[in-house]
Scaffold this motif. Structure first.
Motif, mmCIF file in Angstrom:
data_model
loop_
_atom_site.group_PDB
_atom_site.id
_atom_site.type_symbol
_atom_site.label_atom_id
_atom_site.label_comp_id
_atom_site.label_asym_id
_atom_site.label_seq_id
_atom_site.Cartn_x
_atom_site.Cartn_y
_atom_site.Cartn_z
ATOM 1 N N ALA A 170 0.844 -1.199 0.000
ATOM 2 C CA ALA A 170 0.000 0.000 0.000
ATOM 3 C C ALA A 170 0.877 1.245 0.000
ATOM 4 C CB ALA A 170 -0.908 0.009 1.235
ATOM 5 N N THR A 171 0.443 2.256 -0.704
ATOM 6 C CA THR A 171 1.142 3.539 -0.689
ATOM 7 C C THR A 171 0.648 4.358 0.485
ATOM 8 O OG1 THR A 171 -0.528 4.625 -2.040
ATOM 9 C CG2 THR A 171 1.314 3.534 -3.222
ATOM 10 N N LEU A 172 1.395 5.393 0.834
ATOM 11 C CA LEU A 172 0.942 6.299 1.894
ATOM 12 C C LEU A 172 -0.384 6.939 1.501
ATOM 13 C CD1 LEU A 172 4.293 8.005 2.977
ATOM 14 C CD2 LEU A 172 2.868 6.488 4.357
ATOM 15 N N ALA A 173 -0.531 7.305 0.226
ATOM 16 C CA ALA A 173 -1.773 7.933 -0.243
ATOM 17 C C ALA A 173 -2.964 6.982 -0.097
ATOM 18 C CB ALA A 173 -1.620 8.379 -1.691
ATOM 19 N N ALA A 174 -2.764 5.720 -0.470
ATOM 20 C CA ALA A 174 -3.851 4.737 -0.355
ATOM 21 C C ALA A 174 -4.228 4.522 1.108
ATOM 22 C CB ALA A 174 -3.447 3.418 -1.001
ATOM 23 N N LEU A 175 -3.223 4.430 1.976
ATOM 24 C CA LEU A 175 -3.496 4.245 3.399
ATOM 25 C C LEU A 175 -4.174 5.479 3.985
ATOM 26 C CD1 LEU A 175 -3.270 2.322 5.791
ATOM 27 C CD2 LEU A 175 -0.978 3.239 6.226
ATOM 28 N N ALA A 176 -3.800 6.652 3.500
ATOM 29 C CA ALA A 176 -4.445 7.887 3.956
ATOM 30 C C ALA A 176 -5.931 7.861 3.613
ATOM 31 C CB ALA A 176 -3.760 9.102 3.324
ATOM 32 N N ASN A 177 -6.268 7.431 2.404
ATOM 33 C CA ASN A 177 -7.681 7.333 2.005
ATOM 34 C C ASN A 177 -8.435 6.334 2.873
ATOM 35 O OD1 ASN A 177 -7.597 9.219 -0.047
ATOM 36 N ND2 ASN A 177 -7.036 7.712 -1.595
ATOM 37 N N GLU A 178 -7.762 5.255 3.227
ATOM 38 C CA GLU A 178 -8.391 4.184 4.005
ATOM 39 C C GLU A 178 -8.611 4.568 5.468
ATOM 40 O OE1 GLU A 178 -7.596 -0.641 4.326
ATOM 41 O OE2 GLU A 178 -6.131 0.634 3.332
ATOM 42 N N THR A 179 -7.715 5.384 6.012
ATOM 43 C CA THR A 179 -7.760 5.689 7.447
ATOM 44 C C THR A 179 -8.307 7.064 7.795
ATOM 45 O OG1 THR A 179 -5.516 6.571 7.424
ATOM 46 C CG2 THR A 179 -5.781 4.201 7.923
ATOM 47 N N GLY A 180 -8.287 7.983 6.822
ATOM 48 C CA GLY A 180 -8.701 9.349 7.122
ATOM 49 C C GLY A 180 -7.569 10.192 7.677
#
Length: 192
Positions: A25-35
């Protein structure tokens, strides 16, 4: 002077990075997933920001791990898992997984056919796989009906009307894997 809390929190960053990278996972993808913002995630992973509970909870959920795994909580000294069965209308359901989200595992014990509630087909979001450990199972899926014995398994989309119960005068025991978001339980070979 020692700071045990600070030491524990300082070790969170490398664990977060390893979990994210293991999922590709990228940081951007994880950011979308976690808020959380990608910047916050980067600072957490690099140890420049000590995590708060409000940050760790969505991260544990996103990675599908218990919160204890993120902070490397010390072992309690007791390796036993204390299962808490749930009983409903003669059915016994024993949760075997403790993590939030993802595929959940249960041991299900269906009462003998004569003692079970009447057959009532149900539908819900998700995907289910079960394996018969003991006894015989009557499995209704849409317009079809099956009888499964020890060592047999079934996999189905739970949006199709279904019912599961013991097929005879003995209880039926099943190992069940359920994905509420439609995750499939079967394994596929990795494609590298």
């Amino acid at each position: 002077m020692e700071n045990p809390v600070g030491d524990v929190l300082a070790g969170v960053g490398p664990r977060l990075r390893a979990l994210r990278q293991a999922r590709s996972a990228t940081l951007a993808a994880l950011a979308n997933e976690t808020g959380l913002t990608a910047s916050t995630l980067s600072r957490l992973e690099n140890g420049k920001l000590l995590p708060t509970l409000e940050q760790l909870l969505p991260l544990a959920r996103a990675h599908g791990v218990p919160l204890d795994d993120l902070v490397a909580a010390p072992p309690t000294g007791d390796p036993r898992i204390h299962l808490r069965p749930v009983r409903r209308s003669g059915l016994v359901m024993v949760p075997l997984t403790r993590r939030a989200g993802g595929i959940q595992a249960y041991k299900m014990i269906y009462p003998p056919a004569g003692r079970a509630p009447t057959m009532n087909l149900q539908t819900h979001e998700g995907y289910e796989w079960f394996y018969v450990l003991n006894g015989h199972v009557r499995f209704v899926l849409g317009e079809q009906e099956f009888r499964l014995g020890v060592g047999e398994a079934a996999e189905f989309d739970t949006r199709i009307p279904h019912w599961i119960g013991s097929a005879d005068s003995q209880p039926a025991e099943l190992l069940t894997l359920f994905g509420a978001q439609g995750e499939r339980a079967h394994l596929e070979p990795s494609r590298h």
